[in-house]
Design an enzyme around this catalytic site. Structure first.
Site, PDB file in Angstrom:
ATOM      1  N   GLN B 151      10.776 -15.790  -2.316  1.00 24.78           N
ATOM      2  CA  GLN B 151      11.979 -16.628  -2.382  1.00 24.78           C
ATOM      3  C   GLN B 151      12.786 -16.559  -1.083  1.00 24.78           C
ATOM      4  O   GLN B 151      12.925 -17.559  -0.388  1.00 24.78           O
ATOM      5  CB  GLN B 151      12.850 -16.193  -3.556  1.00 24.78           C
ATOM      6  N   ARG B 347      34.863  17.060  -3.399  1.00 19.55           N
ATOM      7  CA  ARG B 347      33.903  16.031  -3.029  1.00 19.55           C
ATOM      8  C   ARG B 347      32.792  15.891  -4.070  1.00 19.55           C
ATOM      9  O   ARG B 347      32.329  14.804  -4.350  1.00 19.55           O
ATOM     10  CB  ARG B 347      33.283  16.384  -1.664  1.00 19.55           C
ATOM     11  N   GLU B 458      19.682  -8.402  -5.746  1.00 20.69           N
ATOM     12  CA  GLU B 458      20.109  -8.811  -7.104  1.00 20.69           C
ATOM     13  C   GLU B 458      21.594  -9.153  -7.094  1.00 20.69           C
ATOM     14  O   GLU B 458      22.332  -8.833  -8.017  1.00 20.69           O
ATOM     15  CB  GLU B 458      19.822  -7.720  -8.149  1.00 20.69           C
ATOM     16  N   ASP B 460      24.481  -9.499  -3.783  1.00 19.76           N
ATOM     17  CA  ASP B 460      25.188  -8.626  -2.854  1.00 19.76           C
ATOM     18  C   ASP B 460      26.471  -8.110  -3.501  1.00 19.76           C
ATOM     19  O   ASP B 460      27.182  -8.853  -4.188  1.00 19.76           O
ATOM     20  CB  ASP B 460      25.524  -9.436  -1.585  1.00 19.76           C
TER      21      ASP B 460
END
Lengths: 695, 695
Positions: B151, B347, B458, B460
């Protein structure tokens, strides 16, 4: 691979062509690229760049066209070949250190020879006696020996005091025994060690008469000068592949009771008397900061250029790439340039502004460092004691003069912030290129991967912030006790105290200077807040690390905003009024975008009102619109040669698709084989047209 | 390479040993690992995993020990061999699709055969007629043909309508001519195309009687079934190396007027009558969302596990790694575990919480999707029209039922948010491992690089947020006009309107439910704010893209917080009270940490007060302390086998340093050669002990 068939050769990209799009971009802006470039770099540096590119790009060994395809082994051997040739060219053209380093920057890869120049020789130079210079440095200069700097160990990174390798003094035969008592003592990550070096400057715990005296540097031969095989009781190897930096032979090194003579302990500062075994300490720990401060300053200076490389590529490609039609555009045909979408602008243009901000900040930092060096040369002791690599503990007493401490703290805060902005910004640029950003031909991915260690080395970006906090807390205490040294930090801390019962009223949108003041106010607020937690509430150091990180970041942002403002206030000599206006828009964009991102700290410190933040947000959107037409010319001002960028997407001429196709179809060695993909066939290849291994 | 000398073999890491440290960690927590694992995955899935690991790890072809060293060509050929063997094993053990996919996940690399299963066969299945199934699908199932899905083009990514490849109907001989009119029309990024496929499902602009009818799928033979060479007038190749995903042969493909018979246009929905040349449109565009909604839902479900892999590695290593002494610890000896530092906790632990949050959210999403499918099967049209891959314009009218639109929007918001959190979280985990995080042996770097395309494909992650905004604006309009469908979105929009003159007063710290409500309030506030800008102030769509991105992120965060709360409210069957308490702490940690990070939106929307934010910040620090002792057991609950992680740092047994050293010194092929590093020597190698090329 087989060349493209004729019908393919005739194909062009659909119109409009990238070349035309970039030409239009350049036509619609009046930013003066050359003036800006000279303001950034000086004319001399730009000429040097042109000259180096001419020399490098004309030699086959520096040809980059296979870089993206090569596996680790080919890459590192190619890089070794380049490193050797660079050494020959340096001799031939009598390049200065600056030219040599500029050449490496243009090549864009770490040479496996580089730690010989960057760490081994400087260590001997700074920490060796004249006798040791004669013995080791002269040989190193002639490449009779090639060395590395072996400090980090498998189990020990930042904490140098934790190193396990020992160097035990043997008074009977006047030698030191270098030994690795455990697996975790293995030297690790050492550049130039894995495959290249035959000597190492080894940091080891000195032990004299059973007493451990801390880490000291020893010169140790590790490979046979003829066969290049490891010497007996020395175990060496490359540590294996990494996320990036794979042209470097980071290595490991273990010793099994290896003896070296007394003269191999570098002893300009500390020494063991060979006759009495008496140990002499360095006279003063005041200058422990010197070398690392300089290294960090260069990281700050380079961060703007590092980021600019990604921003250049992404900006040019986003001007060439077109996708979707503008929803509200009536009557317009064709797809819209991606750079016209505000979501792309919002990601890219503040980074464009950051490239300039970081560059001016780095320049500032280097100037400060050099001034300080001059001052020291006029009176103070020489920089670079044998403890230069040692990081002081977070609350260790700082015996150095105030300016040095300020410089040290500044370099820590800025190194941490600037390298984080550059690294993360590169990844933002890569993603802004959409799908093609993921191709190696974008040129951003590998560059990002190679840059990443910078956030960890020369002081981990999180660890460093403790030192900034320590300095700011100390400054705040000195202000409170009325014993503050006169500098910018104590100035804004005092200003905060003077107004804390009156409140701030900064015109952040209307005044460039008050915008800077608001950043300073936030730092002062966070400093006194942390001080209260530490000194009054007696909270543990560990419990405050997150606060310290925020504080250091705030301080760095203040200094960057201030440096940008100062650079503009210098009146940007040689830059015309139109271009200055654009630079000013970049200043506002960087500052207000940062303010908006850190909004909660700005209003919890009452540096701004909530309304001002929402106005700043609006203003940022306006500034994006204002900067947009100049984006391509602004990145042009960084003057990256295509040869340096090595990017299909970032080509100056906009021939993005032609170059992608060329690299995929004509340079890609994988297209020289034919696969056998049937699951039931035991073969993997049907045909192999590859020339046999080049090495 | 030569094996380690005896004195090296005897070395152990300095104490305490990693194995003992992890054992202590596991001993001090009462989190029930097995119960938690079954709650996450079900017992059946865990048994499946064990079974698959047993089969895979016993076969030589799946041996991972050379993965990190191999260059592109070796990697992709090894991966092809694995793909073939996997196909044989699937037949032998009659694996279900789920088992097959689970096996691929455990292998941890994209197979160059995979688009045959994942895209080529499903496209024929969903869009082909029974006749076409017989002609193409049956052969594909038997691997008589191997296909890809072509595609994307060199110049065209997300905007399918912009595709340039044409398929022109020739009524005279009842064929279609497939043609690439420009270089930018080259198919690009197509997985399985570069080296493996001999067929392609090609998306091309259908042209009938000079009229362009939009993109349609055609089955086109591209390589000779015997020789595997490209067919005449077909130009194919691999597009070259990428930042990651290098076991995949993403390819390019150009056609020079290639004819295919009428039957090669997949025509379950659209078709051209072979006799009259009349074109029939699909009956309804209502179901354009189906397939992509499912694909996005699986991305959401996987994101938790993707992130958990990095968190597992970093958490275990940070429990083994020790650095510096605790500054305030009196009398304690030895260095502190890195996991004890609050900056590391800050973190890592919110990401640990995020792994669970995303997992529960993904599970929710899949359940919703399946319920909807059932509902459709009972009445509505089948999913997957030939426009399934087409992205509707941002404000295109949505003809589908409300639930489907809601599901579509939810999948867009969550795909964008969850994959961003996972990708960025992996990099945070890598950096939390310090210097060794940069070694390939950390296992995080390559995994991160391989995962990155997920933020782009799929849909952005930036583009998708426009669709979320479109849906929320539409819902807000329906609420204002009193025509709202009854669903959760319109519920909280109404609740906001009802209270907007009264103000919010959410007990975000005291009540789990009100914490969720505060997240909903913020979404509603941002929705009506955007609606005002669009409908009243008539601002352009483009000028609002940044607002839309923030709105979509806020919506996703609301749904994740809500899903986590709901999972806890389900009473976590089979999980004991102690473990539930820990899960509850994770819920609070995830939610409050998110709230704190997005603080400015929470108080500009008046969802919370400034005081609540600062209390939330304190609470987060407390929750870190509460979760800390359970960290190792919580990552254990994800039950990643060492074979899957392939990480020195993340080993279950804590033998971090032994494994690093083993991989560097015994597996590293670069240590089989001896360099010649003298700049004046023309040679690069002094010795080469490598076995000749394995391929």
């Amino acid at each position: 691979m087989p060349s493209n068939p004729d019908w393919v050769k005739k194909l062009k990209p659909a119109s409009p062509q990238g070349t035309d799009l970039l030409a239009e971009e350049r036509a619609k802006s009046n930013a003066n690229v050359d003036q800006l470039a000279e303001f950034l770099f000086t004319k001399k540096t730009l000429e040097q760049r042109d000259n180096l590119i001419k020399i490098l790009s004309s030699e086959q060994v520096f040809d980059k066209s296979q870089n993206y395809y090569q596996g680790r082994e080919d890459r590192i051997l190619t890089s070794l070949a380049r490193g050797k040739r660079l050494q020959q060219l340096t001799e031939k053209h009598r390049w200065s250190t600056q030219e040599f380093e500029h050449a490496i920057q243009l090549m864009g890869e770490a040479s496996p020879l580089s730690m010989h120049y960057k760490m081994f020789m400087p260590t001997i130079r700074e920490q060796g006696t004249p006798e040791q210079h004669k013995l080791f440095l002269e040989k190193a200069q002639k490449f009779e020996i090639i060395g590395c700097y072996a400090q980090t160990e498998l189990g020990h990174g930042s904490n140098v005091r934790g190193l396990e390798t020992t160097a035990t003094w043997n008074p009977e035969d006047k030698t030191f025994t270098i030994h690795s008592p455990a697996l975790t003592a293995s030297k690790w990550w050492i550049g130039t060690l894995g495959k290249v070096a035959n000597y190492a400057a080894v940091m080891a715990q000195l032990i004299v008469k059973g007493k451990a005296l801390g880490p000291h540097p020893f010169i140790v031969p590790i490979r046979d000068l003829k066969t290049h095989e490891p010497l007996p009781n020395v175990h060496i190897g490359d540590i294996g592949p990494k996320f990036g930096f794979n042209t470097m032979d980071n290595g490991f090194l273990l010793f099994n009771n290896v003896k070296v003579p007394h003269v191999n302990m570098l002893s300009r500062f500390s020494r063991v008397d060979p006759n009495t075994s008496a140990y002499t300490r360095p006279p003063t720990p005041a200058l422990v900061y010197g070398t690392l401060t300089y290294v960090r300053s260069t990281i700050v200076l380079e961060s703007g250029g590092v980021l600019a490389r990604g921003v250049t590529i992404a900006t040019r490609y986003c001007a060439v790439r077109r996708q979707f039609q503008d929803l509200d555009a009536q009557g317009k045909v064709g797809e819209n340039q991606v750079l016209n979408y505000t979501m792309v602008q919002y990601r890219l243009l503040p980074l464009l502004a950051a490239t300039f901000a970081l560059h001016f900040t780095g320049r500032n930092m280097i100037t400060l460092y050099e001034e300080n060096q001059k001052r020291l040369a006029a009176g103070g002791p020489a920089p670079g004691s044998n403890d230069a690599k040692r990081r002081p503990g977070p609350e260790e007493t700082d015996a150095g003069p105030d300016l040095l401490a300020d410089l040290h703290s500044t370099s820590c805060a800025l190194k941490s912030y600037a390298s984080t902005v550059a690294a993360e910004g590169l990844e933002v640029c890569r993603r802004a290129c959409g799908g093609h950003g993921y191709s190696s031909f974008s040129g951003i991915g590998s560059y990002y991967a190679d840059y990443l260690p910078t956030v960890t080395w020369e002081g981990d970006n999180y660890m460093l912030t403790q030192q900034v906090a320590r300095y700011l807390l100390k400054s705040a205490r000195s202000v409170l006790t009325g014993k503050a040294a006169p500098n910018d930090t104590t100035r804004f801390l005092k200003a905060f105290l003077a107004r804390q019962d009156v409140g701030a009223a900064f015109d952040v949108l209307g005044s460039d200077d008050e915008l800077v003041d608001a950043f300073a106010w936030r730092v002062a607020y966070l400093t006194f807040d942390a001080l209260k937690k530490r000194d009054e509430e007696k909270q543990s150091w560990n419990s405050l690390l997150v606060d310290f990180y925020r504080l250091s970041t705030a301080h760095a942002q203040y200094m960057v905003v201030k440096s940008f403002r100062d650079a503009l206030a210098s009146n940007a000599p040689g830059v015309d009024a139109e271009t200055k206006k654009i630079l000013h828009a970049l200043y506002k964009l960087f500052s207000l975008h940062t303010l908006e991102k850190e909004a909660s700290e700005f209003f919890s410190s009452a540096a701004t009102t909530i309304k001002q933040i929402s106005l700043a947000r609006k203003q940022v959107m306006k500034l994006l619109e204002e900067v947009r037409p100049h984006a391509v010319r602004l990145v042009d001002a960084w003057k990256f040669p295509d040869w340096q960028l090595d990017s299909s997407l970032g080509r100056y001429d906009g021939k993005v698709y032609e170059d992608m196709f060329y690299r995929a179809s004509e340079l890609n060695p994988l297209n020289d084989v034919v696969f056998d993909s049937n699951p039931n066939s035991p073969h993997l290849l049907k045909k192999d047209n590859r020339a046999k291994s080049k090495l």
